[in-house]
Write a protein that holds these residues in place. Structure first.
Motif, PDB file in Angstrom:
ATOM      1  N   PRO A   1       0.887  -1.345  -0.033  1.00  9.46           N
ATOM      2  CA  PRO A   1      -0.065   0.042  -0.022  1.00  9.46           C
ATOM      3  C   PRO A   1       0.842   1.389  -0.087  1.00  9.46           C
ATOM      4  O   PRO A   1       2.250   1.196   0.708  1.00  9.46           O
ATOM      5  CB  PRO A   1      -0.939  -0.180   1.339  1.00  9.46           C
ATOM      6  CG  PRO A   1      -0.709  -1.585   1.693  1.00  9.46           C
ATOM      7  CD  PRO A   1       0.537  -2.208   1.230  1.00  9.46           C
ATOM      8  N   GLY A   2       0.456   2.438  -0.634  1.00  9.36           N
ATOM      9  CA  GLY A   2       1.291   3.603  -0.782  1.00  9.36           C
ATOM     10  C   GLY A   2       2.093   3.762  -1.770  1.00  9.36           C
ATOM     11  O   GLY A   2       3.080   4.557  -1.665  1.00  9.36           O
ATOM     12  N   THR A   3       2.319   2.525  -2.508  1.00 12.34           N
ATOM     13  CA  THR A   3       3.384   2.638  -3.594  1.00 12.34           C
ATOM     14  C   THR A   3       3.041   2.723  -4.991  1.00 12.34           C
ATOM     15  O   THR A   3       3.800   2.639  -5.944  1.00 12.34           O
ATOM     16  CB  THR A   3       4.386   1.238  -3.324  1.00 12.34           C
ATOM     17  OG1 THR A   3       3.392   0.268  -4.023  1.00 12.34           O
ATOM     18  CG2 THR A   3       5.102   1.121  -2.368  1.00 12.34           C
ATOM     19  N   ALA A   4       1.644   3.130  -4.954  1.00 16.58           N
ATOM     20  CA  ALA A   4       1.118   3.452  -6.320  1.00 16.58           C
ATOM     21  C   ALA A   4       1.191   1.924  -7.308  1.00 16.58           C
ATOM     22  O   ALA A   4       1.368   1.945  -8.322  1.00 16.58           O
ATOM     23  CB  ALA A   4       1.257   4.686  -7.101  1.00 16.58           C
ATOM     24  N   GLU A   5       1.464   0.960  -6.472  1.00 21.77           N
ATOM     25  CA  GLU A   5       1.264  -0.464  -7.033  1.00 21.77           C
ATOM     26  C   GLU A   5       2.695  -0.648  -7.683  1.00 21.77           C
ATOM     27  O   GLU A   5       2.681  -1.704  -8.468  1.00 21.77           O
ATOM     28  CB  GLU A   5       0.187  -0.585  -8.221  1.00 21.77           C
ATOM     29  CG  GLU A   5      -0.973  -0.459  -7.612  1.00 21.77           C
ATOM     30  CD  GLU A   5      -2.050  -0.243  -8.586  1.00 21.77           C
ATOM     31  OE1 GLU A   5      -3.403  -0.893  -8.175  1.00 21.77           O
ATOM     32  OE2 GLU A   5      -2.056   0.155  -9.770  1.00 21.77           O
ATOM     33  N   ARG A   6       3.778  -0.079  -7.461  1.00 17.79           N
ATOM     34  CA  ARG A   6       5.171  -0.135  -7.646  1.00 17.79           C
ATOM     35  C   ARG A   6       5.841  -1.424  -7.310  1.00 17.79           C
ATOM     36  O   ARG A   6       6.820  -1.579  -7.763  1.00 17.79           O
ATOM     37  CB  ARG A   6       5.805   1.100  -7.938  1.00 17.79           C
ATOM     38  CG  ARG A   6       5.370   2.227  -8.661  1.00 17.79           C
ATOM     39  CD  ARG A   6       5.997   3.451  -8.394  1.00 17.79           C
ATOM     40  NE  ARG A   6       5.254   4.554  -9.331  1.00 17.79           N
ATOM     41  CZ  ARG A   6       5.749   4.902 -10.302  1.00 17.79           C
ATOM     42  NH1 ARG A   6       7.037   4.707 -10.895  1.00 17.79           N
ATOM     43  NH2 ARG A   6       5.342   6.073 -10.938  1.00 17.79           N
ATOM     44  N   LYS A   7       5.201  -1.726  -6.298  1.00 19.81           N
ATOM     45  CA  LYS A   7       6.060  -2.906  -5.467  1.00 19.81           C
ATOM     46  C   LYS A   7       5.252  -3.906  -4.911  1.00 19.81           C
ATOM     47  O   LYS A   7       4.139  -3.687  -4.156  1.00 19.81           O
ATOM     48  CB  LYS A   7       6.728  -2.061  -4.131  1.00 19.81           C
ATOM     49  CG  LYS A   7       7.696  -1.134  -4.524  1.00 19.81           C
ATOM     50  CD  LYS A   7       9.339  -1.691  -4.436  1.00 19.81           C
ATOM     51  CE  LYS A   7      10.148  -0.760  -5.063  1.00 19.81           C
ATOM     52  NZ  LYS A   7      11.064  -1.101  -6.081  1.00 19.81           N
ATOM     53  N   LEU A   8       5.831  -5.214  -5.016  1.00 19.91           N
ATOM     54  CA  LEU A   8       4.745  -6.370  -4.690  1.00 19.91           C
ATOM     55  C   LEU A   8       5.265  -6.832  -3.203  1.00 19.91           C
ATOM     56  O   LEU A   8       6.390  -6.420  -2.700  1.00 19.91           O
ATOM     57  CB  LEU A   8       5.234  -7.482  -5.335  1.00 19.91           C
ATOM     58  CG  LEU A   8       4.608  -7.845  -6.972  1.00 19.91           C
ATOM     59  CD1 LEU A   8       5.211  -8.863  -7.370  1.00 19.91           C
ATOM     60  CD2 LEU A   8       2.938  -7.807  -6.690  1.00 19.91           C
TER      61      LEU A   8
END
Ligand code: GN1
Ligand code: MG
Length: 549
Positions: A479-486
């Motif tokens: 959450p909070g990474t604009a979906e850039r990290k799994l």
């Protein structure tokens, strides 16, 4: 069971049984979307929720759109539109999901429980407006919806075949007709009139060069565009006259909807649609199946395909609107920002920040997220890379633009155009027709050819692929990474990071799709061969990762 409509809901639900063994349905990125054969009970349940939502909001009209946008013709979908034309408030999505998964014999109880939990007063009148795209399955689905509306004693208007943004327009127009500044006339004709009048004002000194050919994805965009052309200035008119060729308009052959054409086909394959003439520097645009997305493209000499995607439209619009705001003497008053997702090309983000010196925000995928963030600014330009987006002018900005007192002829000119843009741009949702007119206005005023537009910055080579996995819910982002990290599957992000480090200016991320049963992998890097290699390696990584448990 207290709701006065519960008995009628129970009786009608019997005609809309939920097939046993159906997979759980989830109100996702764009409502419910699936094979049309499964949708009848889902649409019935959405009708019930629309009635509740309208009553909860004191009888304001709620929109229901039956469409599966860029999906194949066999699919369909349904989504709810809130009174001001934005997407259904997120906190209601779980009610949509619950009702859609309720067996028909329990529907009345689930409906009454939702009514009670949501504090809905069943004495308040409910009002729902409906539209559908050109899919043949749409008609029967509207019947299922109407059954729910009748059972709940709701008033409804069925507008027939429309684009998604037209339904959003009508929803807002219906709910603002008694306001000081109504959104527009409550009719489809009112929509065309509003757009064409704004276009004529914005184009009062300009005439676009060349012609524009629009690939309508063989969908409803063809119907809307042809109708709209009747409201356009004549082709040779020096104020906005434009030759528009309509391509891929076979709505009489429903099976070819989105087939080898349309905005999604063009963007994901980075190639021209069927029917493209390949003439160098001819200006082309593609809509998607419900005409809420638009992309531009052209061929350079040597058949080199150049795509002008949502990022390009965002940068073009932000540049132009900022110039107008400056010329109108409103720069100090109005803060402008651009909202993107992680799928935006890195070069566009860099250009907005470094060259335009504007603020960029990055949100999770799905226009509801972008819209929400854009609405915090005086002027919020938001676009997904795939061409879905619009520009929002806050109430404050609209008031200032309306009331500004021009101090010079130049200020008056800028203000006139700015005022026209607030009418031309569909501020409820991305709108292919409205966005296309905006692009045409900007290109004409800036005297840009597509070549000059494409030269404002150079895209990073990039690719987006889909990977089929046993269960996409194994994939979750931090959450909070604009979906850039799994964060799930455990350890995968570290492995991706190690891989990506090898490529110059490499960036790559993986997330589960909200509309399809797959995970998406996006990658970009300085060199195209690096992008291909990087994506191959990440795809391999996904394929060898054992199922999470
Ligand atoms: C990468 C991409 O283009 N994703 C699309 C796609 O969502 P997914 O959640 O990625 O399936 O469909 C959405 C609805 O049309 C659209 O808003 C979004 O941008
Ligand atoms: Mg769409």
């Amino acid at each position: 069971m207290s709701d006065q409509y519960a008995d009628a809901v129970a009786a009608a639900a019997k005609s809309h049984p939920r097939p046993s063994g159906a997979k759980p349905f989830v109100y996702g990125t764009a409502g419910f979307r699936m094979n049309a054969d499964l949708l009848d009970p889902v649409v019935y349940s959405v009708g019930l929720l629309a009635a509740l939502r309208s009553r909860k909001l004191k009888g304001q009209a709620i929109g229901v759109m039956i469409t599966a946008s860029h999906n194949p013709a066999k699919d369909n979908g349904v989504k709810l539109v809130d009174p001001y034309g934005d997407m259904l408030e997120q906190s209601w999505e779980s009610y949509a999901t619950t009702l859609a998964n309720t067996p028909s014999e329990e529907m009345a109880e689930a409906y009454a429980k939702a009514a009670k939990d949501l504090g809905v007063d069943s004495d308040i009148p409910a009002n729902v407006i409906i539209a559908r795209d050109t899919r043949p399955s749409g008609k029967a689905l509207v019947d299922a919806l109407v059954d729910a509306l009748k059972a709940t004693g709701s008033q409804y208007t069925d507008y027939g075949v429309l684009t998604t943004p037209q339904l959003h327009y009508l929803t807002r127009a219906t709910n603002t007709q008694n306001d000081a500044h109504p959104y527009g006339e409550v009719s489809v004709e009112g929509y065309y009139k509003k757009l064409s009048e704004a276009y004529k004002t914005a184009m009062r000194h300009d005439k676009p060069t060349g012609s524009l050919t629009v690939d309508c994805a063989n969908g409803v965009g063809a119907v809307a565009l042809k109708e709209f052309l009747k409201y356009m200035p004549k082709e040779d008119d020096l104020s906005g006259g434009l030759k528009v060729n309509v391509a891929n308009d076979r709505i009489d052959k429903p099976e070819v909807l989105n087939e080898k054409c349309g905005a999604d086909f063009v963007k994901s394959g980075q190639r021209a649609p069927e029917g493209f003439n390949g003439k160098p520097f001819d200006r082309w645009a593609s809509y998607d199946g419900d005409a809420d997305r638009v992309l531009y493209y052209f061929h350079e000499e040597g058949s080199i395909f150049r795509l002008l995607d949502g990022d390009r439209i965002a940068t073009l619009a932000a540049t132009f609107i900022r110039e107008l705001v400056q010329k109108a003497g409103l720069e100090e008053d109005l803060q402008l920002a651009v909202v993107q997702t992680a799928y935006a090309n890195g070069a566009s983000t860099k250009y907005i920040e470094d060259v335009l010196k504007l603020k960029v925000e990055c949100t999770p995928t799905g226009v509801k997220h972008l819209h929400h963030v854009a609405s915090r600014y005086d002027i919020g330009v938001y676009f997904e890379a795939n061409g879905h987006g619009t520009v929002l002018f806050s109430q404050n900005a609209q008031r200032k633009i309306r009331k500004a007192d021009p101090q010079s002829p130049a200020e008056l000119e800028a203000l006139t155009t700015l005022r026209a843009l607030t009418e031309l741009i569909n501020q409820t949702v991305g709108d292919a027709l409205s966005d296309m007119l905006l692009v045409e206005v900007i290109l004409a005023q800036k005297e840009y050819t597509v070549k000059e537009w494409a030269a404002t910055y150079e895209d990073m080579p990039n690719r987006l692929i889909k990977v089929l996995v046993p269960d996409k819910s194994d994939y979750a982002t931090v959450p909070g990474t604009a979906e850039r990290k799994l964060e799930k599957p455990a350890g995968m992000q570290d492995k991706i990071d190690v891989l990506v480090e090898k490529y110059r200016n490499g960036r790559c991320f993986v997330r589960a799709s909200g509309t399809e049963d797959a995970v998406r992998v996006y990658g970009e890097a300085s060199a195209a061969y690096d992008v291909d290699d990087m994506l191959r390696n990440v795809e391999q990584l996904i394929k060898v990762t054992p199922k999470a448990n």
